[in-house]
Design a protein around this motif. Structure first.
Motif, PDB file in Angstrom:
ATOM      1  N   TRP A 170       0.809  -1.173   0.016  1.00 18.64           N
ATOM      2  CA  TRP A 170       0.046  -0.102   0.008  1.00 18.64           C
ATOM      3  C   TRP A 170       1.007   1.174  -0.039  1.00 18.64           C
ATOM      4  CZ3 TRP A 170      -5.144   0.798  -0.582  1.00 18.64           C
ATOM      5  CH2 TRP A 170      -6.012  -0.171  -0.605  1.00 18.64           C
ATOM      6  N   MET A 171       1.926   1.447   0.803  1.00 14.10           N
ATOM      7  CA  MET A 171       2.711   2.588   0.835  1.00 14.10           C
ATOM      8  C   MET A 171       3.492   2.588  -0.280  1.00 14.10           C
ATOM      9  SD  MET A 171       1.949   4.051   3.625  1.00 14.10           S
ATOM     10  CE  MET A 171       2.940   5.365   3.311  1.00 14.10           C
ATOM     11  N   GLY A 172       4.001   1.411  -0.954  1.00 14.20           N
ATOM     12  CA  GLY A 172       4.703   1.698  -2.216  1.00 14.20           C
ATOM     13  C   GLY A 172       3.773   2.064  -3.261  1.00 14.20           C
ATOM     14  N   ALA A 173       2.436   1.778  -3.290  1.00 16.33           N
ATOM     15  CA  ALA A 173       1.435   2.212  -4.409  1.00 16.33           C
ATOM     16  C   ALA A 173       1.316   3.737  -4.252  1.00 16.33           C
ATOM     17  CB  ALA A 173       0.175   1.588  -4.191  1.00 16.33           C
ATOM     18  N   VAL A 174       1.269   4.256  -2.861  1.00 16.11           N
ATOM     19  CA  VAL A 174       0.763   5.624  -2.762  1.00 16.11           C
ATOM     20  C   VAL A 174       2.418   6.531  -3.238  1.00 16.11           C
ATOM     21  CG1 VAL A 174       0.931   7.306  -0.765  1.00 16.11           C
ATOM     22  CG2 VAL A 174      -0.555   5.182  -0.735  1.00 16.11           C
ATOM     23  N   SER A 175       3.222   5.868  -2.731  1.00 16.16           N
ATOM     24  CA  SER A 175       4.735   6.619  -3.154  1.00 16.16           C
ATOM     25  C   SER A 175       4.875   6.612  -4.620  1.00 16.16           C
ATOM     26  CB  SER A 175       5.763   5.863  -2.469  1.00 16.16           C
ATOM     27  OG  SER A 175       5.940   5.664  -0.995  1.00 16.16           O
ATOM     28  N   ALA A 176       4.625   5.428  -5.338  1.00 17.79           N
ATOM     29  CA  ALA A 176       4.776   5.478  -6.635  1.00 17.79           C
ATOM     30  C   ALA A 176       3.846   6.489  -7.482  1.00 17.79           C
ATOM     31  CB  ALA A 176       4.449   3.828  -7.402  1.00 17.79           C
ATOM     32  N   THR A 177       2.519   6.589  -6.842  1.00 15.41           N
ATOM     33  CA  THR A 177       1.569   7.508  -7.483  1.00 15.41           C
ATOM     34  C   THR A 177       2.179   8.932  -7.436  1.00 15.41           C
ATOM     35  OG1 THR A 177      -0.309   5.976  -7.166  1.00 15.41           O
ATOM     36  CG2 THR A 177      -0.694   8.298  -7.427  1.00 15.41           C
ATOM     37  N   ILE A 178       2.667   9.117  -6.184  1.00 15.45           N
ATOM     38  CA  ILE A 178       3.075  10.456  -6.042  1.00 15.45           C
ATOM     39  C   ILE A 178       4.485  10.646  -6.815  1.00 15.45           C
ATOM     40  CG2 ILE A 178       4.091  12.173  -4.165  1.00 15.45           C
ATOM     41  CD1 ILE A 178       2.860  10.716  -2.064  1.00 15.45           C
ATOM     42  N   ALA A 179       5.211   9.649  -7.076  1.00 12.43           N
ATOM     43  CA  ALA A 179       6.472   9.948  -7.795  1.00 12.43           C
ATOM     44  C   ALA A 179       6.247   9.846  -9.139  1.00 12.43           C
ATOM     45  CB  ALA A 179       7.476   8.834  -7.595  1.00 12.43           C
ATOM     46  N   ILE A 215       2.717   6.171   9.881  1.00 11.47           N
ATOM     47  CA  ILE A 215       2.470   5.616   8.725  1.00 11.47           C
ATOM     48  C   ILE A 215       0.894   5.987   8.398  1.00 11.47           C
ATOM     49  CG2 ILE A 215       1.882   3.594   7.310  1.00 11.47           C
ATOM     50  CD1 ILE A 215       4.366   2.169   8.596  1.00 11.47           C
ATOM     51  N   LEU A 216       0.102   5.842   9.402  1.00  8.16           N
ATOM     52  CA  LEU A 216      -1.316   6.116   9.321  1.00  8.16           C
ATOM     53  C   LEU A 216      -1.510   7.645   9.058  1.00  8.16           C
ATOM     54  CD1 LEU A 216      -2.774   3.564  11.963  1.00  8.16           C
ATOM     55  CD2 LEU A 216      -2.625   3.556   9.476  1.00  8.16           C
ATOM     56  N   GLY A 217      -0.666   8.429   9.783  1.00  6.51           N
ATOM     57  CA  GLY A 217      -0.675   9.882   9.843  1.00  6.51           C
ATOM     58  C   GLY A 217      -0.406  10.415   8.547  1.00  6.51           C
ATOM     59  N   VAL A 218       0.782   9.879   7.688  1.00 12.17           N
ATOM     60  CA  VAL A 218       0.987  10.172   6.262  1.00 12.17           C
ATOM     61  C   VAL A 218      -0.182   9.980   5.263  1.00 12.17           C
ATOM     62  CG1 VAL A 218       2.263   9.654   4.266  1.00 12.17           C
ATOM     63  CG2 VAL A 218       3.385  10.119   6.567  1.00 12.17           C
ATOM     64  N   CYS A 219      -0.895   8.607   5.665  1.00 15.06           N
ATOM     65  CA  CYS A 219      -2.041   8.228   4.835  1.00 15.06           C
ATOM     66  C   CYS A 219      -3.229   9.164   4.925  1.00 15.06           C
ATOM     67  CB  CYS A 219      -2.561   6.954   5.135  1.00 15.06           C
ATOM     68  SG  CYS A 219      -1.344   5.608   4.253  1.00 15.06           S
ATOM     69  N   GLN A 220      -3.661   9.554   6.198  1.00 15.96           N
ATOM     70  CA  GLN A 220      -4.632  10.519   6.461  1.00 15.96           C
ATOM     71  C   GLN A 220      -4.388  11.829   6.132  1.00 15.96           C
ATOM     72  OE1 GLN A 220      -4.999  10.225  10.820  1.00 15.96           O
ATOM     73  NE2 GLN A 220      -5.430   7.901  10.737  1.00 15.96           N
ATOM     74  N   VAL A 221      -3.205  12.261   5.959  1.00 17.31           N
ATOM     75  CA  VAL A 221      -3.033  13.671   5.275  1.00 17.31           C
ATOM     76  C   VAL A 221      -3.327  13.517   3.681  1.00 17.31           C
ATOM     77  CG1 VAL A 221      -1.113  15.449   4.593  1.00 17.31           C
ATOM     78  CG2 VAL A 221      -1.479  14.435   7.085  1.00 17.31           C
ATOM     79  N   LEU A 254      -7.017   5.455  -4.276  1.00 10.62           N
ATOM     80  CA  LEU A 254      -5.938   4.961  -3.600  1.00 10.62           C
ATOM     81  C   LEU A 254      -5.958   5.644  -2.341  1.00 10.62           C
ATOM     82  CD1 LEU A 254      -3.486   3.088  -3.380  1.00 10.62           C
ATOM     83  CD2 LEU A 254      -2.331   4.544  -4.660  1.00 10.62           C
ATOM     84  N   PHE A 255      -5.769   7.055  -2.230  1.00 12.79           N
ATOM     85  CA  PHE A 255      -5.386   7.774  -1.200  1.00 12.79           C
ATOM     86  C   PHE A 255      -6.678   7.651  -0.028  1.00 12.79           C
ATOM     87  CE2 PHE A 255      -2.647  10.959  -3.588  1.00 12.79           C
ATOM     88  CZ  PHE A 255      -1.654   9.921  -4.009  1.00 12.79           C
ATOM     89  N   ALA A 256      -7.846   7.615  -0.538  1.00 12.86           N
ATOM     90  CA  ALA A 256      -8.915   7.672   0.182  1.00 12.86           C
ATOM     91  C   ALA A 256      -9.007   6.196   0.695  1.00 12.86           C
ATOM     92  CB  ALA A 256     -10.237   7.796  -0.787  1.00 12.86           C
ATOM     93  N   ALA A 257      -8.758   5.067   0.272  1.00 16.32           N
ATOM     94  CA  ALA A 257      -8.716   3.688   0.702  1.00 16.32           C
ATOM     95  C   ALA A 257      -7.610   3.333   1.702  1.00 16.32           C
ATOM     96  CB  ALA A 257      -8.867   2.663  -0.313  1.00 16.32           C
ATOM     97  N   ALA A 258      -6.515   3.849   1.562  1.00 12.53           N
ATOM     98  CA  ALA A 258      -5.307   3.579   2.290  1.00 12.53           C
ATOM     99  C   ALA A 258      -5.366   3.887   3.799  1.00 12.53           C
ATOM    100  CB  ALA A 258      -4.105   4.324   1.780  1.00 12.53           C
ATOM    101  N   PRO A 259      -6.051   4.705   4.347  1.00  7.89           N
ATOM    102  CA  PRO A 259      -6.013   4.824   5.765  1.00  7.89           C
ATOM    103  C   PRO A 259      -6.960   3.474   6.276  1.00  7.89           C
ATOM    104  CG  PRO A 259      -6.490   6.987   4.878  1.00  7.89           C
ATOM    105  CD  PRO A 259      -6.465   6.052   3.871  1.00  7.89           C
ATOM    106  N   SER A 260      -7.997   3.038   6.087  1.00 11.51           N
ATOM    107  CA  SER A 260      -8.801   2.078   6.673  1.00 11.51           C
ATOM    108  C   SER A 260      -8.042   0.675   6.285  1.00 11.51           C
ATOM    109  CB  SER A 260     -10.144   2.115   5.741  1.00 11.51           C
ATOM    110  OG  SER A 260     -10.850   0.987   6.377  1.00 11.51           O
ATOM    111  N   ALA A 261      -7.441   0.562   5.057  1.00  9.18           N
ATOM    112  CA  ALA A 261      -6.749  -0.776   4.743  1.00  9.18           C
ATOM    113  C   ALA A 261      -5.385  -0.674   5.683  1.00  9.18           C
ATOM    114  CB  ALA A 261      -6.128  -0.806   3.308  1.00  9.18           C
ATOM    115  N   LEU A 262      -4.692   0.274   5.921  1.00 10.14           N
ATOM    116  CA  LEU A 262      -3.418   0.255   6.683  1.00 10.14           C
ATOM    117  C   LEU A 262      -3.759   0.117   8.136  1.00 10.14           C
ATOM    118  CD1 LEU A 262      -1.405   2.606   4.596  1.00 10.14           C
ATOM    119  CD2 LEU A 262      -0.751   0.266   5.102  1.00 10.14           C
TER     120      LEU A 262
END
Length: 316
Positions: free
Chosen positions: A38-47, A193-199, A209-217
């Motif tokens: 999940w964090m890799g997908a988030v980071s890759a999307t931003i990159a 980790i959760l704080g970054v996803c919530q931001v 992806l960003f909306a679903a990450a906090p609950s999944a993580l």
């Protein structure tokens, strides 16, 4: 332009498609793999988004554009026309695309940090009045309350808050398992980790992806802490402690986001699984993750190819 289209295709696949794919993968036997996914997908999307903006604003032909152009040669033939039509809009669009997301994330991050800091300060002040620090220097703060409860507080000098009710209703082995669970959260920086996803979810709530990450993580970090605690103590003790806490209407979760309704059942099932089953689950999760990673560039290449064919047919 071709490189830009390829990056946009990859970004769209990551932002729109990966949440559905990752939800279908069972990370119960390998929660750390799930967190990385999940964090890799988030980071890759931003990159990818940053690279797309860089390619848009790059003067002249950006590096790598010629190699990508070999994949979509037909699109390269119409690229000069497209660039001529949009030349006056490229730089303003790149600047707006760079400034607006960064400013939005910064704004949400500042608000989140201020709220967290104020909440932590009020919490610390209340604990100073109502709690008592464990004299053994174990990093525990005790509360005189009948409800069995334990949670960790991150930050400089992180600590664990426990209630007298928890100590009274757990055995010694269950008690050690619960403390190991909370220490695992602090060691792995799960709160951050959760704080970054919530931001990111607050800044871009319409990106799936960003909306679903906090609950999944939220579920995954609990599973990861469970696994670390089970290794240090034993799965049965932690599982029975979770049932005891749940039976009193309390929950052990570090997140402000509510976990999934079946989160407790999933945690208990993972703790009760046989070692062979957990090993098989880890292999399946790792294999599915590798397949997902390979699927993204393949799908992006197909998207660019289909786009080039469509653009060529439009000019005929």
């Amino acid at each position: 332009m071709i490189l830009l289209i390829a990056l946009l295709a990859v970004g769209a696949i990551l932002a729109l498609g990966t949440p559905t794919v990752l939800r279908r993968i069972d990370f119960g036997g390998a929660p750390v793999v799930g967190i990385v996914a999940w964090m890799g997908a988030v980071s890759a999307t931003i990159a990818v988004g940053a690279l797309a903006l860089t390619a848009l604003a790059w003067p002249g032909d950006p590096p790598g554009n010629s190699s990508v152009g070999a994949v979509a040669q037909s699109l390269a033939e119409i690229e000069p026309t497209v660039v001529t039509w949009t030349a006056d809009l490229i730089l303003p669009a790149a600047m707006a695309g760079s400034i607006l997301p960064v400013g939005l994330v910064a704004r949400v991050a500042v608000i989140h940090a201020r709220k967290w800091s104020a909440h932590r300060q009020r919490h610390t002040e209340l604990l100073a009045l109502l709690g008592r620090v464990d004299p053994a220097g174990t990093g525990l703060v005790w509360l005189d309350h009948p409800v069995p409860l334990a949670y960790s507080v991150s930050g400089h000098g992180g600590y664990i808050v426990v209630t007298d009710g928890l100590a009274r209703c757990l055995t010694e082995t269950q008690w050690r398992a619960v403390l190991a669970h909370e220490h695992a959260h602090l060691r792995a920086h799960h709160h951050h980790i959760l704080g970054v996803c919530q931001v990111l979810a607050g800044a871009f709530p319409r990106i799936p992806l960003f909306a679903a990450a906090p609950s999944a993580l939220t579920t995954l970090v609990e599973l990861a802490a469970d696994r670390a605690a089970a290794i240090r103590t034993d799965p049965h003790s932690l599982g029975s402690a979770l049932r005891t806490v749940a039976g009193h209407g309390a929950r052990m979760s570090i997140a402000a986001v509510e976990p999934a309704p079946d989160s407790l059942a999933v945690r208990l099932a993972c703790l009760g699984a046989a070692p062979e089953s957990r090993s098989a689950a880890r292999r399946r999760a790792a294999g599915a993750l590798v397949g997902t990673v390979l699927l993204v560039p393949i799908t992006a290449a197909l998207a660019v190819g289909l786009g080039s064919v469509a653009a060529s047919l439009a000019l005929i």
